[in-house]
Design a protein around this motif. Structure first.
Motif, PDB file in Angstrom:
ATOM      1  N   GLY A 295       0.819  -1.208   0.000  1.00 11.12           N
ATOM      2  CA  GLY A 295       0.000   0.000   0.000  1.00 11.12           C
ATOM      3  C   GLY A 295       0.847   1.250   0.000  1.00 11.12           C
TER       4      GLY A 295
ATOM      5  N   ARG B 164       0.583   5.349   0.711  1.00  9.38           N
ATOM      6  CA  ARG B 164      -0.244   6.371   1.345  1.00  9.38           C
ATOM      7  C   ARG B 164       0.080   7.718   0.719  1.00  9.38           C
TER       8      ARG B 164
ATOM      9  N   THR C  62       4.642   4.600   2.739  1.00  8.20           N
ATOM     10  CA  THR C  62       4.048   3.267   2.593  1.00  8.20           C
ATOM     11  C   THR C  62       2.991   3.084   3.667  1.00  8.20           C
ATOM     12  N   ALA C  63       2.077   2.161   3.426  1.00  5.99           N
ATOM     13  CA  ALA C  63       0.995   1.928   4.381  1.00  5.99           C
ATOM     14  C   ALA C  63       1.519   1.448   5.726  1.00  5.99           C
ATOM     15  N   ASP C  64       2.602   0.671   5.710  1.00  7.34           N
ATOM     16  CA  ASP C  64       3.118   0.127   6.972  1.00  7.34           C
ATOM     17  C   ASP C  64       4.090   1.077   7.682  1.00  7.34           C
TER      18      ASP C  64
ATOM     19  N   PRO D  35       3.601   4.940   7.719  1.00  4.05           N
ATOM     20  CA  PRO D  35       2.962   6.174   7.250  1.00  4.05           C
ATOM     21  C   PRO D  35       3.691   7.463   7.619  1.00  4.05           C
TER      22      PRO D  35
ATOM     23  N   THR E  65      -4.915   5.629   1.164  1.00  7.02           N
ATOM     24  CA  THR E  65      -3.951   4.545   0.992  1.00  7.02           C
ATOM     25  C   THR E  65      -4.451   3.686  -0.152  1.00  7.02           C
TER      26      THR E  65
END
Length: 127
Positions: A26, A28, A40-42, A44, A64
């Motif tokens: 993911g 963002r 990245t989503a993990d 943020p 995201t």
């Protein structure tokens, strides 16, 4: 909606990291009214890339989205950059349907891909 130069958006999206695990794949995007930031989503809070916006501004938003879906948008932007790199492109979350999507609009054409999450969407329309 955020407006920025096509070239700047292409440069920002080129920096999106590729992952093997699609569950963590993911990206963002956070728009604060003056810049579009990507992480990245993990992770943020770790900004990978940033592009200043210009032109029309709207309320801040964040979304995201799936990294795997950005590839076709990058190809489209690469084509646009060669002739229209300094023209503006609109980037906006779209939540009139489920799931929410992030859309890119320039030259009368729109590219869109589904969002994993859109915290700024109205509560009754969040994916």
């Amino acid at each position: 909606m955020a407006q920025l130069k096509i070239r700047d958006l292409h440069d920002l999206l080129r920096q999106a990291t590729r992952r093997r695990d699609l569950a963590q794949d993911g990206i963002r995007l956070v728009y604060d009214g003056s810049a579009l930031r990507m992480s990245t989503a993990d992770a943020p809070d770790t900004v990978i890339a940033r592009a200043d916006t210009c032109g029309f501004t709207t309320e801040p938003w964040d979304v995201t989205a799936y990294r795997a879906s950005i590839t076709s948008t990058q190809v489209w932007l690469r084509i646009l950059t060669s002739e229209h790199g300094d023209h503006l492109i609109d980037v906006a979350p779209f939540w009139a349907q489920r799931p929410a999507a992030i859309t890119f609009t320039a030259g009368g054409h729109t590219a869109a891909f589904p969002a994993i999450a859109c915290p700024t969407a109205p509560a009754d329309r969040r994916p």
